[in-house]
Scaffold this active site. Structure first.
Site, PDB file in Angstrom:
ATOM      1  N   ARG A 261      37.120  44.947  35.009  1.00  0.00           N
ATOM      2  CA  ARG A 261      37.624  44.838  33.634  1.00  0.00           C
ATOM      3  C   ARG A 261      36.582  45.337  32.652  1.00  0.00           C
ATOM      4  O   ARG A 261      35.405  44.966  32.733  1.00  0.00           O
ATOM      5  CB  ARG A 261      38.000  43.391  33.313  1.00  0.00           C
ATOM      6  N   ARG A 276      31.951  36.170  32.368  1.00  0.00           N
ATOM      7  CA  ARG A 276      32.655  37.370  31.900  1.00  0.00           C
ATOM      8  C   ARG A 276      31.918  38.621  32.373  1.00  0.00           C
ATOM      9  O   ARG A 276      31.045  39.139  31.692  1.00  0.00           O
ATOM     10  CB  ARG A 276      32.766  37.350  30.368  1.00  0.00           C
ATOM     11  N   GLU A 348      38.088  28.216  31.560  1.00  0.00           N
ATOM     12  CA  GLU A 348      39.186  28.696  32.403  1.00  0.00           C
ATOM     13  C   GLU A 348      38.684  29.185  33.762  1.00  0.00           C
ATOM     14  O   GLU A 348      37.696  29.930  33.838  1.00  0.00           O
ATOM     15  CB  GLU A 348      39.919  29.837  31.695  1.00  0.00           C
ATOM     16  N   SER A 351      44.660  30.971  35.913  1.00  0.00           N
ATOM     17  CA  SER A 351      45.906  31.003  35.138  1.00  0.00           C
ATOM     18  C   SER A 351      47.047  31.184  36.115  1.00  0.00           C
ATOM     19  O   SER A 351      47.004  32.091  36.957  1.00  0.00           O
ATOM     20  CB  SER A 351      45.905  32.158  34.133  1.00  0.00           C
ATOM     21  N   ARG A 390      33.375  32.215  38.829  1.00  0.00           N
ATOM     22  CA  ARG A 390      33.389  31.025  37.975  1.00  0.00           C
ATOM     23  C   ARG A 390      33.338  29.757  38.821  1.00  0.00           C
ATOM     24  O   ARG A 390      32.789  28.745  38.378  1.00  0.00           O
ATOM     25  CB  ARG A 390      34.644  31.042  37.081  1.00  0.00           C
TER      26      ARG A 390
END
Length: 426
Positions: A261, A276, A348, A351, A390
């Site tokens: 990403r 991130r 987070e 999801s 994470r």
């Protein structure tokens, strides 16, 4: 993608739903006007084609009766020109319609809370109690550097910012985490897949990343290939342009893959650590379901992700995202947020979303219903099970000890040769 007929039939209701997702009213009015113009042109085109057929028949009749067909030929030539012009207008309008439709987000489910941003998400449950530390806690990046298992400096040197090397027991811990996750999901009925790590543009369109979110991806120059932002893309597109047997549903896939990403628009956010990155591992879950069962499947998928955190004994909470914070393709999303003690907050880590038939319409994934034999759009679901980096960050922070070591969660020890701790080298 949304169904144009549904928008046309329930315009005011859907306009209100899309307004809650940040879509401006002018965009939908433009869509409505284009749709009306398109339908009018279709009538004109069909009328002109019918007249052309009549003219063609008149020419044939004139030739049979040895009459002069000049007038009929002139009429047909004029109609042919009119039809060509109308077809050109239709093509232009169709392109504009598809451009607007492809940029519209999914309609939120009726029980999704209305809100503008993440501050209006709704927490629905928590699990586990954050540990009370009796010493000064460290952030996972400091722990990783001190234990010589995470190396950002050389990652930045070799590639650039937001890249790192996992090293030694750090690499082994990362591998243990995703192997544990895959094994757990296999027990839950998911078929493990190793997907391509590059996909074509049509696949990116199918799941909703393209064309709206091109800037968030890494494209290979002068090719049709894109590095996957998540295994959701190849897994969901597995059945693109296919019709499945309804008796086979639901179908569950899981995969571990790197995710790439560009993090466009995130400058200055989470510049340190594993939260991130431009490249990270993630275990993904994807489901193909009949529409009537998809929300039960969403609850199961969320439970599957929670199961990982429970077995790792990491405190977490579950929130339902509001209309303003949901992903583009989602009709409803649950976020799982893990406790990070150094940040004193939940972040987070998964999801889980039901996209209903939004992706299936874009990718033309359908099934033949065994009850009535009709071909229908199915529902697709996707969820992280979990973001691996994470999870490593959460383990390092929640399992850190005063002496600088990190206790390895019990369920991961069989994947690490029985080792119980990661300690500083003497």
């Amino acid at each position: 993608m949304l169904d144009l007929k549904r928008i046309r039939t329930h315009f005011d209701v859907l306009a209100a739903d899309l307004a809650n997702r940040g879509v401006e009213a002018e965009i939908l009015q433009d869509l409505k006007a284009l749709d009306e113009e398109r339908r009018s042109l279709l009538v004109q085109t069909e009328t002109a084609k019918a007249k052309r057929n009549t003219a063609s028949a008149a020419i044939a009749q004139a030739k049979r009766q040895k009459e002069d067909p000049a007038q009929a030929i002139a009429d047909m030539q004029k109609l042919a020109g009119d039809i060509k012009k109308l077809d050109h207008q239709l093509a232009e309008i169709e392109e504009k319609l598809q451009s607007i439709l492809s940029g519209l987000p999914n309609i939120p489910a009726k029980d999704v809370p209305v809100g503008t941003d993440e501050s209006e998400n709704v927490e629905i449950r928590r699990w586990g109690q954050p540990k009370d530390f009796t010493f000064d806690i460290k952030a996972h990046w400091d722990i990783g550097e001190k234990l010589d298992i995470l190396d950002w400096e050389r990652g930045s040197k070799v590639t650039g910012s937001r890249f790192l090397f996992y090293k030694g027991l750090g690499a082994q811990l990362e591998r243990a985490v995703y192997n544990f996750m895959l094994d757990e999901h296999a027990k839950e009925g998911y078929t493990e897949v190793i997907p391509p790590y590059m996909v074509n543009h049509e696949s990116m369109f199918g799941t909703g990343q393209y064309p709206k979110f091109k800037e968030d991806t890494f494209e290979l120059a002068d090719t049709d290939y894109v590095l996957i932002p998540t295994a959701e893309v190849p897994l969901t597109n597995y059945y693109r342009n296919e019709i499945l047997d309804g008796k086979e549903l639901p179908i569950y896939f899981t995969a571990m893959s790197p995710s790439f990403r560009s993090e466009a628009g995130s400058a200055g956010r989470d510049t340190r650590g594993l939260i991130r990155l431009h490249q990270f591992h993630k275990v993904e879950m994807v489901k193909f379901s009949k529409p009537e069962n998809s929300y039960d499947e969403l609850e199961k998928m969320t439970s599957n992700a929670e199961n990982i955190l429970k077995k790792l004994e990491l405190p977490y909470r579950v929130i339902v995202l509001c209309t303003g914070d949901m992903g583009f393709s989602a009709a409803k999303t649950y976020d799982l947020e893990v406790w990070l003690p150094a940040q004193n907050t939940y972040r987070e880590i998964s999801s889980c979303s039901n996209t209903e038939d939004f992706q299936a319409r874009r990718a033309q994934i359908r099934y033949r219903d065994e009850a009535d034999g009709k071909v229908k759009l199915l529902h697709t679901l996707n969820g992280s099970g979990l973001a691996v980096g994470r999870t490593v960050a959460a383990i390092l922070e929640n399992y850190q000890n005063e002496d600088g070591s990190v206790t390895i969660p019990e369920v991961l020890r069989p994947y690490m040769g029985g080792r119980e701790k990661i300690c500083e080298k003497p």
